[in-house]
Design a protein around this motif. Structure first.
Motif, PDB file in Angstrom:
ATOM      1  N   ALA A 169       0.832  -1.208   0.000  1.00  0.00           N
ATOM      2  CA  ALA A 169       0.000   0.000   0.000  1.00  0.00           C
ATOM      3  C   ALA A 169       0.866   1.256   0.000  1.00  0.00           C
ATOM      4  CB  ALA A 169      -0.930  -0.013   1.214  1.00  0.00           C
ATOM      5  N   ALA A 170       1.941   1.246   0.785  1.00  0.00           N
ATOM      6  CA  ALA A 170       2.810   2.424   0.879  1.00  0.00           C
ATOM      7  C   ALA A 170       3.518   2.712  -0.440  1.00  0.00           C
ATOM      8  CB  ALA A 170       3.833   2.217   1.995  1.00  0.00           C
ATOM      9  N   LEU A 171       3.916   1.641  -1.156  1.00  0.00           N
ATOM     10  CA  LEU A 171       4.673   1.810  -2.394  1.00  0.00           C
ATOM     11  C   LEU A 171       3.794   1.817  -3.639  1.00  0.00           C
ATOM     12  CD1 LEU A 171       7.776  -0.487  -1.680  1.00  0.00           C
ATOM     13  CD2 LEU A 171       7.517   1.967  -1.281  1.00  0.00           C
ATOM     14  N   GLY A 172       2.509   1.510  -3.471  1.00  0.00           N
ATOM     15  CA  GLY A 172       1.605   1.514  -4.619  1.00  0.00           C
ATOM     16  C   GLY A 172       1.842   0.365  -5.574  1.00  0.00           C
ATOM     17  N   VAL A 173       2.197  -0.795  -5.015  1.00  0.00           N
ATOM     18  CA  VAL A 173       2.409  -1.989  -5.841  1.00  0.00           C
ATOM     19  C   VAL A 173       1.568  -3.130  -5.292  1.00  0.00           C
ATOM     20  CG1 VAL A 173       4.752  -1.295  -6.444  1.00  0.00           C
ATOM     21  CG2 VAL A 173       4.391  -2.773  -4.465  1.00  0.00           C
ATOM     22  N   SER A 174       1.480  -4.208  -6.039  1.00  0.00           N
ATOM     23  CA  SER A 174       0.703  -5.362  -5.585  1.00  0.00           C
ATOM     24  C   SER A 174       1.467  -6.136  -4.520  1.00  0.00           C
ATOM     25  CB  SER A 174       0.390  -6.288  -6.762  1.00  0.00           C
ATOM     26  OG  SER A 174       1.577  -6.919  -7.220  1.00  0.00           O
ATOM     27  N   VAL A 175       0.739  -6.917  -3.727  1.00  0.00           N
ATOM     28  CA  VAL A 175       1.370  -7.750  -2.709  1.00  0.00           C
ATOM     29  C   VAL A 175       2.310  -8.762  -3.383  1.00  0.00           C
ATOM     30  CG1 VAL A 175       0.963  -9.507  -0.936  1.00  0.00           C
ATOM     31  CG2 VAL A 175      -0.507  -7.488  -1.055  1.00  0.00           C
ATOM     32  N   LYS A 176       1.900  -9.265  -4.544  1.00  0.00           N
ATOM     33  CA  LYS A 176       2.742 -10.212  -5.267  1.00  0.00           C
ATOM     34  C   LYS A 176       4.077  -9.579  -5.652  1.00  0.00           C
ATOM     35  CE  LYS A 176       2.824 -13.354  -9.238  1.00  0.00           C
ATOM     36  NZ  LYS A 176       2.066 -13.879 -10.405  1.00  0.00           N
ATOM     37  N   THR A 177       4.037  -8.324  -6.090  1.00  0.00           N
ATOM     38  CA  THR A 177       5.279  -7.628  -6.450  1.00  0.00           C
ATOM     39  C   THR A 177       6.176  -7.463  -5.232  1.00  0.00           C
ATOM     40  OG1 THR A 177       4.236  -6.429  -8.270  1.00  0.00           O
ATOM     41  CG2 THR A 177       6.242  -5.474  -7.343  1.00  0.00           C
ATOM     42  N   THR A 178       5.569  -7.086  -4.109  1.00  0.00           N
ATOM     43  CA  THR A 178       6.346  -6.960  -2.870  1.00  0.00           C
ATOM     44  C   THR A 178       6.990  -8.289  -2.495  1.00  0.00           C
ATOM     45  OG1 THR A 178       4.990  -5.153  -2.007  1.00  0.00           O
ATOM     46  CG2 THR A 178       6.196  -6.466  -0.388  1.00  0.00           C
ATOM     47  N   GLU A 179       6.211  -9.368  -2.585  1.00  0.00           N
ATOM     48  CA  GLU A 179       6.738 -10.689  -2.242  1.00  0.00           C
ATOM     49  C   GLU A 179       7.873 -11.097  -3.177  1.00  0.00           C
ATOM     50  OE1 GLU A 179       3.196 -12.999  -2.471  1.00  0.00           O
ATOM     51  OE2 GLU A 179       2.604 -12.597  -0.392  1.00  0.00           O
TER      52      GLU A 179
END
Length: 209
Positions: A169-179
């Motif tokens: 949410a903070a970076l404006g990306v999907s959870v999958k991208t973060t993972e």
């Protein structure tokens, strides 16, 4: 009039930088930011000529801020301002397009010269990687694993206790991208736990112990 943005999460540091710069004729402090997200927003809105960005801020590092400013093709030149004299950090700054790197301890003697250089779109790097008081375009080889700016930001946020959902949410990306970035960072660092990432973040000066 040359326009300057100051981004640092400490009020006293921003005030000190302002005191050094605001007496210079023809220079104007047009915005201040307390974290990485605010820094990007201020850069977009104020369109400063130079942004002085603290490396270690909430939400994202100064390297990530510099990277996003370059990706948005803003006219702003970025100077990374930090308490850490790290070769790896200086090289990361150069790789994402930041033209300046100055330690906070050197602000009184180097900051004016550095900002002046960036105003003319000339690089100014001071520290271990390039030698003291040196304007430089050259790069040096650096041993050890090299995280991307986004991977570094995610490791920092994980170490600060944020969940994958909150980081996304903070970076404006999907959870999958973060993972995906998290997994890539852990693989590069040969780390297999969150506790290991926290230890790395402390050692790499991403967070305070």
């Amino acid at each position: 009039m040359k326009r300057i943005l100051i981004a640092d999460d400490h009020d006293a540091v921003r005030a000190g930088v302002r005191a050094v710069l605001e007496g210079r004729p023809g220079w104007e402090i047009v915005a201040e930011a307390r974290n990485g997200k605010e820094a990007i927003s201020c850069a977009i809105q104020a369109q400063p000529d130079v942004a002085i960005i603290d490396y270690s801020m909430p939400f994202m590092t100064g390297i990530e801020v510099a990277k996003q400013i370059r990706e948005r093709k803003l006219v702003t030149e970025v100077l990374i301002f930090t308490m850490h004299d790290s070769v790896a950090l200086q090289l990361q700054a150069s790789e994402v397009g930041a033209r300046g790197f100055v330690r906070k301890s050197d602000a009184n003697k180097m900051l004016l010269v550095a900002v002046e250089s960036l105003m003319h779109h000339k690089s100014y790097y001071a520290g271990k990687a390039y030698g003291e008081n040196a304007a430089a375009e050259d790069r040096m080889e650096c041993t050890g694993p090299s995280l991307s700016p986004r991977e570094t930001t995610i490791v920092k946020l994980i170490a600060e206790g944020y969940s994958n959902k909150h980081i996304s949410a903070a970076l404006g990306v999907s959870v999958k991208t973060t993972e995906t970035h998290r997994a890539a960072a852990m693989r590069k660092l040969n780390i297999h736990s969150t506790a290991g990432l926290v230890r790395y973040a402390v050692k790499a000066n991403l967070i305070e112990a």
